[in-house]
Design an enzyme around this catalytic site. Structure first.
Site, mmCIF file in Angstrom:
data_model
loop_
_atom_site.group_PDB
_atom_site.id
_atom_site.type_symbol
_atom_site.label_atom_id
_atom_site.label_comp_id
_atom_site.label_asym_id
_atom_site.label_seq_id
_atom_site.Cartn_x
_atom_site.Cartn_y
_atom_site.Cartn_z
ATOM 1 N N ASP A 23 0.545 -1.276 -0.025
ATOM 2 C CA ASP A 23 0.043 -0.015 -0.120
ATOM 3 C C ASP A 23 0.771 1.294 0.107
ATOM 4 O O ASP A 23 0.640 2.281 0.560
ATOM 5 C CB ASP A 23 -0.829 -0.072 1.127
ATOM 6 N N ASN A 48 -5.189 -10.328 -3.586
ATOM 7 C CA ASN A 48 -4.847 -9.653 -2.379
ATOM 8 C C ASN A 48 -4.388 -8.288 -2.538
ATOM 9 O O ASN A 48 -4.565 -7.259 -1.729
ATOM 10 C CB ASN A 48 -3.820 -10.306 -1.614
ATOM 11 N N ALA A 49 -3.954 -7.934 -3.638
ATOM 12 C CA ALA A 49 -3.532 -6.529 -4.039
ATOM 13 C C ALA A 49 -4.795 -5.496 -4.106
ATOM 14 O O ALA A 49 -5.722 -5.964 -4.509
ATOM 15 C CB ALA A 49 -2.696 -6.756 -5.104
ATOM 16 N N HIS A 51 -4.692 -1.957 -5.748
ATOM 17 C CA HIS A 51 -4.058 -0.631 -6.129
ATOM 18 C C HIS A 51 -4.829 0.641 -6.559
ATOM 19 O O HIS A 51 -5.730 0.438 -7.338
ATOM 20 C CB HIS A 51 -3.066 -0.912 -7.252
ATOM 21 N N LEU A 356 3.869 12.225 1.480
ATOM 22 C CA LEU A 356 4.540 13.008 2.434
ATOM 23 C C LEU A 356 3.445 14.070 2.784
ATOM 24 O O LEU A 356 3.876 14.553 3.880
ATOM 25 C CB LEU A 356 5.584 13.751 1.565
HETATM 26 P P1 GDP Z 1 -0.786 0.215 -3.453
HETATM 27 O O1 GDP Z 1 -1.351 -0.942 -3.164
HETATM 28 O O2 GDP Z 1 0.801 0.404 -3.247
HETATM 29 O O3 GDP Z 1 -1.182 0.699 -4.984
HETATM 30 O O4 GDP Z 1 -1.562 1.438 -2.617
HETATM 31 P P2 GDP Z 1 -2.968 1.539 -2.295
HETATM 32 O O5 GDP Z 1 -3.696 2.096 -3.415
HETATM 33 O O6 GDP Z 1 -3.360 0.447 -1.456
HETATM 34 O O7 GDP Z 1 -2.816 2.719 -1.108
HETATM 35 C C1 GDP Z 1 -2.292 3.925 -1.109
HETATM 36 C C2 GDP Z 1 -3.146 4.937 -0.810
HETATM 37 O O8 GDP Z 1 -2.568 6.384 -0.900
HETATM 38 C C3 GDP Z 1 -4.457 5.275 -1.986
HETATM 39 O O9 GDP Z 1 -5.489 5.566 -1.205
HETATM 40 C C4 GDP Z 1 -3.797 6.152 -2.842
HETATM 41 O O10 GDP Z 1 -4.819 6.939 -3.400
HETATM 42 C C5 GDP Z 1 -3.032 6.917 -1.822
HETATM 43 N N1 GDP Z 1 -2.142 7.675 -2.173
HETATM 44 C C6 GDP Z 1 -1.120 7.480 -3.002
HETATM 45 N N2 GDP Z 1 0.038 8.393 -3.231
HETATM 46 C C7 GDP Z 1 -0.474 9.450 -2.085
HETATM 47 C C8 GDP Z 1 0.102 10.915 -1.855
HETATM 48 O O11 GDP Z 1 1.195 11.093 -2.106
HETATM 49 N N3 GDP Z 1 -0.576 11.425 -0.988
HETATM 50 C C9 GDP Z 1 -1.713 10.996 -0.344
HETATM 51 N N4 GDP Z 1 -2.464 11.694 0.492
HETATM 52 N N5 GDP Z 1 -2.505 9.987 -0.893
HETATM 53 C C10 GDP Z 1 -1.821 9.155 -1.634
HETATM 54 P P1 IMO Z 2 -0.903 -4.106 -2.134
HETATM 55 O O1 IMO Z 2 -0.332 -4.755 -3.491
HETATM 56 C C1 IMO Z 2 -0.996 -4.642 2.084
HETATM 57 C C2 IMO Z 2 -0.659 -8.943 3.640
HETATM 58 C C3 IMO Z 2 -1.928 -9.298 4.200
HETATM 59 C C4 IMO Z 2 -1.364 -10.316 5.419
HETATM 60 C C5 IMO Z 2 -0.225 -11.037 4.343
HETATM 61 C C6 IMO Z 2 -0.563 -12.582 3.679
HETATM 62 O O2 IMO Z 2 -2.229 -3.547 -2.293
HETATM 63 O O3 IMO Z 2 0.289 -3.426 -1.589
HETATM 64 P P2 IMO Z 2 -2.156 -13.104 1.855
HETATM 65 O O4 IMO Z 2 -3.734 -12.740 1.578
HETATM 66 O O5 IMO Z 2 -1.406 -12.351 0.663
HETATM 67 O O6 IMO Z 2 -1.923 -14.328 2.047
HETATM 68 O O7 IMO Z 2 -1.877 -12.148 3.206
HETATM 69 O O8 IMO Z 2 0.171 -9.991 3.381
HETATM 70 N N1 IMO Z 2 -0.825 -8.338 2.394
HETATM 71 C C7 IMO Z 2 -0.995 -7.129 1.938
HETATM 72 N N2 IMO Z 2 -0.910 -5.760 2.648
HETATM 73 N N3 IMO Z 2 -1.012 -4.476 0.746
HETATM 74 C C8 IMO Z 2 -1.012 -5.658 0.036
HETATM 75 O O9 IMO Z 2 -0.952 -5.649 -1.309
HETATM 76 C C9 IMO Z 2 -1.043 -6.883 0.513
HETATM 77 N N4 IMO Z 2 -1.310 -8.178 0.057
HETATM 78 C C10 IMO Z 2 -1.016 -8.982 0.949
HETATM 79 O O10 IMO Z 2 -2.632 -8.259 4.847
HETATM 80 O O11 IMO Z 2 -0.773 -9.527 6.231
HETATM 81 MG MG MG Z 3 -2.884 -1.608 -1.807
#
Ligand code: GDP
Ligand code: IMO
Ligand code: MG
Length: 451
Positions: A23, A48-49, A51, A356
Site C-alpha cells: 500500500d 490480495n493486491a 491498487h 509526504l
Molecule cells: P498500492 O497498493 O501500493 O497501490 O497502494 P494503495 O492504493 O493500496 O494505497 C495507497 C493509498 O494512498 C491510496 O488510497 C492512494 O490513493 C493514496 N495515495 C497515493 N499516493 C499518495 C500521496 O502522495 N498522498 C496522499 N495523500 N495519498 C496518496
Molecule cells: P498491495 O499490492 C498490504 C498482507 C496481508 C497479510 C499478508 C498475507 O495492495 O500493496 P495474503 O492474503 O497475501 O496471504 O496475506 O500479506 N498483504 C498485503 N498488505 N498490501 C497488499 O497488497 C497486500 N497483500 C498481502 O494483509 O498480512
Molecule cells: Mg494496496
C-alpha cells in the site's frame, strides 16, 4: 526472429516495486509512468493486491488488472506468476467497462494459476484455526497466535496448489472443459478428505458446481488468454517499453520478508523472472515505492508501530484503510533500516516517496535508523518475524514538515523541512528520491530527473 548474433533486443523494462509492507502507492506511480510505456505487466500476487488510482477526481481500485489499464491504448498483461481468481477478474473487467474504461488491451497468461472457491475456503479455515489455537502470540495486534491475518483471497492455498502440481489448474486449462472437470474432481476428492478431518462443520465441496463455473469463466476469458512470455519478448524485439507492476511488497516477500508474516509470492523484483519469463538483465530502471511513514495490514512485527494519537492522526489523514479488505492499517514511523534493506534486495535506482503530505501536523517526525536487541545495536534489517518482534527502534528526530505540500508542483516548491526529510532518507538508504507524492491525484506528484 533476431539474427543469431543479436542477443539483446532493443526494448526496455522498468519495474515498480513496494519497499515496505504494501500500500505504498504503487498503483499511482504505475499510472503515472504507464503513459511512457507500451505495456504494464503484473508478475506476482493475486486479488490480495489493491491498487488505487485517482484520475480526474475518480477513484479506481485495481486488484488483478494492472494499473496501466487506465492509460489509453496500452497493453495490460497478467503474467504467469499471478494467481488469478477468474470470477473476480471478470467482475473487475465488468466494473471498469461500466465506467467506460477500455479493457481491450488486457491479456492473461495461459500459465497463470487459477484460484477457486476451495482455496478461499482453506485460507479462511486455516486462519480461523490459527486464531483459535492456544499459544504465545508474536504476530502483532488483532490476531491469534500464529495467525497471519491474510486477505482470505485464497492466495496461499493457490500457490501451494501450484507447487503441489497434480491438482492445480492453469488459466489455459479453463478452455478445455474435460480437463477442468477432471482436475477439479481430483482436487475436491483430496480436499474433502483433508478438510473434513480438521473442521466438524465442514460441508463437502461439490466439484460439479465449481467446474461449471470455471468452464463458464474460461468461455468469457478465452479471447484474452495468451502465451504472455512470447508476447513480452516479441514486444521487446519490437523495441517496446515494458512496465512491471509489483503487487504486495518486499517485506511481504515469501523469501525476503518478515516470515512467516508474509504473502506467498516473490514480490521483490526477483519475482519478475519466474513470474513473466523476462530475465533480470533486461531491467533497466527499478523504482522502489515507499511511504513517508510505515503501514502494515494483518499480523507480524512492525518495530516502529504507533499506538497513540500521533498514529491515529496519520491513519486519518492518510486514509489508511485497506483497498482490498477495508481493514484499518497499522501505522508507524518511517523505518529506514527496513527501507535500506529493501533498496538493497531490489537494486533500487530511484525512490518514489509517497504520502509526504500526510506528515504535516506531526510535531516531531522521527525515522528509525537502528534497532536495539538486548544490549546489542544493529543497523541491519532482520527478515524473521519472531526476532524482529523483539527489537526496539532507535530514532532520529527531524524538523516538523510544513503544511501546504498539496499545492507544490515541483521539487523546488517544497519547503525546507520537507526537503530535509527527503535528503535524510536519500543519504541513509543510498538512493535518490525522484518522485514525491503530495496527494492522491495524478497531478499531485513531483518528478525530477535522476542525477
Ligand atoms: P498500492 O497498493 O501500493 O497501490 O497502494 P494503495 O492504493 O493500496 O494505497 C495507497 C493509498 O494512498 C491510496 O488510497 C492512494 O490513493 C493514496 N495515495 C497515493 N499516493 C499518495 C500521496 O502522495 N498522498 C496522499 N495523500 N495519498 C496518496
Ligand atoms: P498491495 O499490492 C498490504 C498482507 C496481508 C497479510 C499478508 C498475507 O495492495 O500493496 P495474503 O492474503 O497475501 O496471504 O496475506 O500479506 N498483504 C498485503 N498488505 N498490501 C497488499 O497488497 C497486500 N497483500 C498481502 O494483509 O498480512
Ligand atoms: Mg494496496
Amino acid at each position: 526472429m533476431p539474427e543469431s548474433n543479436e542477443i539483446r533486443s532493443p526494448g526496455s523494462c522498468t519495474a515498480v516495486v513496494g519497499l515496505q509492507w504494501g500500500d505504498e502507492g504503487k498503483g499511482k506511480v504505475v499510472d503515472l509512468l504507464a503513459e511512457g510505456h507500451d505495456a504494464t505487466v503484473r508478475y506476482n500476487g493475486g486479488a490480495n493486491a489493491g491498487h488505487s488510482v485517482v484520475v480526474g477526481g475518480e477513484r479506481y481500485a485495481l486488484h488483478l488488472i494492472p494499473s496501466g489499464i487506465l492509460a489509453k491504448g496500452k497493453l495490460a498483461v497478467v503474467g504467469n506468476g499471478v494467481v488469478v481468481d477468474p470470477e473476480k477478474l471478470i467482475e473487475e473487467i465488468e466494473g471498469l467497462e461500466r465506467r467506460n474504461v477500455d479493457v481491450s488491451g488486457l491479456v492473461i497468461s495461459n500459465r497463470a494459476h487459477v484460484v477457486l472457491d476451495y482455496h478461499k475456503l482453506e485460507d479462511a479455515l486455516r486462519e480461523d484455526l490459527l486464531a483459535a489455537a492456544k499459544g504465545k502470540s508474536t504476530s502483532g495486534r488483532d490476531s491469534g497466535p500464529g495467525q497471519i491475518g491474510t486477505t482470505r483471497r485464497g492466495i496461499g492455498p493457490a500457490y501451494a496448489e501450484k507447487v503441489n502440481r497434480a491438482t492445480a489448474l492453469r488459466i489455459g486449462d479453463l478452455v478445455n472443459p474435460d480437463v477442468v472437470r477432471e482436475r477439479i474432481t481430483l482436487a475436491c476428492g483430496v480436499k474433502n478428505a483433508m478438510l473434513q478431518g480438521i473442521s466438524g462443520s465442514y460441508t463437502p465441496l461439490n466439484p460439479i458446481d465449481i467446474a461449471d463455473r470455471a468452464i463458464e469463466c474460461g468461455k468469457r476469458l478465452s479471447p484474452r488468454i495468451r502465451d504472455t512470455t512470447y508476447l513480452l519478448h516479441d514486444l521487446l524485439s519490437e523495441g517496446k517499453r515494458l512496465l512491471f507492476e509489483g503487487a504486495n511488497a518486499t517485506l511481504l516477500d515469501v523469501d525476503h520478508g518478515t516470515f512467516p508474516y508474509v504473502t506467498s509470492s516473490s514480490c521483490a523484483v526477483s519475482g519478475i523472472g519466474p513470474g513473466t519469463g523476462v530475465p533480470p538483465n533486461r531491467l533497466s530502471r527499478i523504482i522502489g515505492v515507499a511511504k513517508a511513514y510505515s503501514t502494515r495490514v494483518g499480523a507480524g512485527p512492525m518495530p516502529t508501530e504507533l499506538f497513540d494519537a500521533v498514529g491515529e492522526g496519520i491513519r486519518t489523514r492518510g486514509r489508511e484503510f485497506g483497498t482490498t479488505t477495508g481493514r484499518p492499517r497499522r501505522v508507524g514511523w518511517l523505518d529506514l533500516v527496513a527501507l535500506r534493506y529493501s533498496v538493497m534486495i531490489n537494486g533500487v535506482d530511484e525512490i518514489a516517496l509517497t504520502l509526504l503530505d500526510v506528515l504535516p501536523g506531526v510535531e516531531r517526525p522521527r525515522v528509525c535508523t537502528a534497532y536495539r536487541i538486548g544490549d546489542a545495536k544493529t543497523d541491519r534489517f532482520i527478515p524473521d518475524g519472531a526476532t524482529l518482534a523483539n527489537v526496539e527502534p532507535v530514532y532520529h528526530d527531524l524538523g516538523p514538515i510544513e503544511h501546504g505540500l498539496a499545492a507544490c508542483r515541483t521539487f523546488d516548491d517544497l519547503p525546507q523541512n520537507a526537503r530535509a526529510y527527503i535528503e535524510f532518507v536519500e543519504r541513509f538508504v543510498g538512493a535518490q528520491v525522484t518522485i514525491v507524492g503530495v496527494g492522491p491525484g495524478r497531478e499531485q506528484t513531483l518528478v525530477r530527473e535522476r542525477r
